[in-house]
Write an enzyme that holds these catalytic residues in place. Structure first.
Site, short mmCIF file in Angstrom:
data_model
loop_
_atom_site.label_atom_id
_atom_site.label_comp_id
_atom_site.label_asym_id
_atom_site.label_seq_id
_atom_site.Cartn_x
_atom_site.Cartn_y
_atom_site.Cartn_z
N ASP A 46 0.84 -1.20 0.00
CA ASP A 46 0.00 0.00 0.00
C ASP A 46 0.87 1.25 0.00
OD1 ASP A 46 0.77 -0.73 2.67
OD2 ASP A 46 -0.71 0.66 3.48
N GLU A 89 0.07 -0.89 5.94
CA GLU A 89 1.17 -0.29 6.70
C GLU A 89 1.00 1.22 6.78
OE1 GLU A 89 5.04 1.42 7.80
OE2 GLU A 89 3.87 1.80 6.00
#
Length: 380
Positions: free
Chosen positions: A73, A138
């Site tokens: 991400d 994250e």
């Protein structure tokens, strides 16, 4: 795009960056990674929790277990028109590859994949277990990503000896910094309750700003500690204060304060929470306090992981790396409590989360070799 010829890591990075995987959306990155690792002989397990994708890929068996940890991400781009080129259409300019996630951290993830493929091809019967763990949570809430996976691992009894996180850690040149720990992060949302009223009649009201002022002054002036080994001193920063109705003649009925502590191993979250609650109570405030524990500090002492990493990075950078515990947090904070020794090794972090994020193509080309050599020496 002017691309290097026959560069596997470059091509994979471009493919990953082209996918707009704004947290927590993986946008198909992990399926691409899993396909390659399965073809290389890895066993792949997809762990989806809520809206978050996690991939656990393993090759070999038994101890030692070496994990390559990363995330697919990325943070939002900000105004696209401010970028010199489309953030999800990677472009090479002046020896740099531009795009959201090039440095943080799709370049490292691509390098992990290439290094893992090369290592198991050369050492199909290697000792121990080589694993790749990637998440799509994250940069976001970090609830259903590695935090959740670590809980599952603890329940299974999945051991991890060493963890290399590919966060962009280098300062000026690839390999010039070795991160051997991270501070803990604790956020508090404080609501101080008062009684709203007219400013001309303060005796009929109770001003929460006035009441909280002395407590906040003590809180922000406090000396928490002098640091811990290579950790800097614990610090508290107020990031927002809000009160009032917008009118100058109204005493507010409530004050909200947002603050964050970055702390070293002298402390843990429960101790800090108790210290701050005692301070607020001592000042006689009527308040509510909500905590968010982002993660406890972790520290990897001198041992095989640090010594091998120091040696390898010295070879790549030309001199011994700085060994640091600075910076923010990473997903290694969830792996360390499993008993793992954790380090962070990755490209230069000068442009992460910025407009026109980029990575040097030359550094990207060297990353698989760096990770492969680390793997070879640890699993030798």
């Amino acid at each position: 795009m002017s691309a290097p010829a026959n560069s596997d890591v470059f091509d994979l990075t471009v493919d990953l960056v082209s996918r707009a995987s704004i947290t927590p959306d993986d946008a198909g990155c992990q399926a691409l990674i899993a396909g390659r690792l399965q073809a290389a002989g890895f066993n792949c397990e997809h762990l989806r929790f809520g809206a978050v994708d996690n991939l656990w890929a393993t090759h070999g068996s038994g101890a030692p277990v070496l994990v390559l940890l990363g995330h697919t991400d990325v943070v939002p781009t900000g105004p696209v028109e401010a970028w010199a080129s489309d953030p999800f259409k990677p472009e090479v300019r002046d020896g740099n590859l531009y795009g959201r996630g090039t440095a943080d951290m799709k370049g490292s993830v691509a390098a992990f994949v290439v290094a893992a493929e090369q290592y198991v091809a050369a050492h199909p019967q290697h000792t121990g277990t080589l694993a790749v763990l990637v998440t799509s949570d994250e940069e976001g809430d970090a609830i259903d990503g590695v935090r959740h996976v670590a809980t599952v691992f603890a329940e299974r009894g999945q051991g991890i000896d060493w963890c290399i996180t590919g966060e962009p850690s280098s300062t000026d040149t690839l390999g010039d910094l070795l991160r051997v720990g991270r501070r803990g992060s604790l956020t508090g949302t404080l609501t101080v309750k008062g009684v709203q009223g007219h400013v001309a009649y303060p005796h009929k009201a109770r001003n929460p700003i006035h009441q909280a002022a002395a407590a906040l002054a003590e809180l922000t002036a406090r000396h928490w500690d002098d640091g811990y080994e290579s950790f800097p001193p614990t610090s508290l920063q107020v990031s927002n204060i809000h009160a009032g109705t917008g009118a100058s003649n109204v005493i507010p009925g409530e004050l909200q304060v947002l603050f964050n502590l970055r702390y070293n191993p002298h402390w843990d979250a429960p101790k800090l929470e108790a210290e701050i609650a005692a301070l607020l109570q001592r000042h006689g405030l009527e308040y509510a306090l909500k905590w968010h524990r982002s993660g406890e500090p972790f520290y990897t002492p001198e041992g095989r992981l640090r010594s091998v990493a120091r040696e390898v990075l010295g070879e790549f950078a030309g001199s011994a790396p700085e060994e640091s515990t600075g910076g923010g947090t990473s997903d290694a904070r969830f792996i360390a409590p499993l008993g793992a020794q954790c380090i962070e090794v990755g490209p230069v972090n000068a442009t992460i989360h910025q407009i026109d994020e980029h990575v040097r193509v030359a550094d990207l080309e060297r990353l698989p070799d760096l990770y492969r050599v680390l793997i070879e020496r640890l699993l030798a």
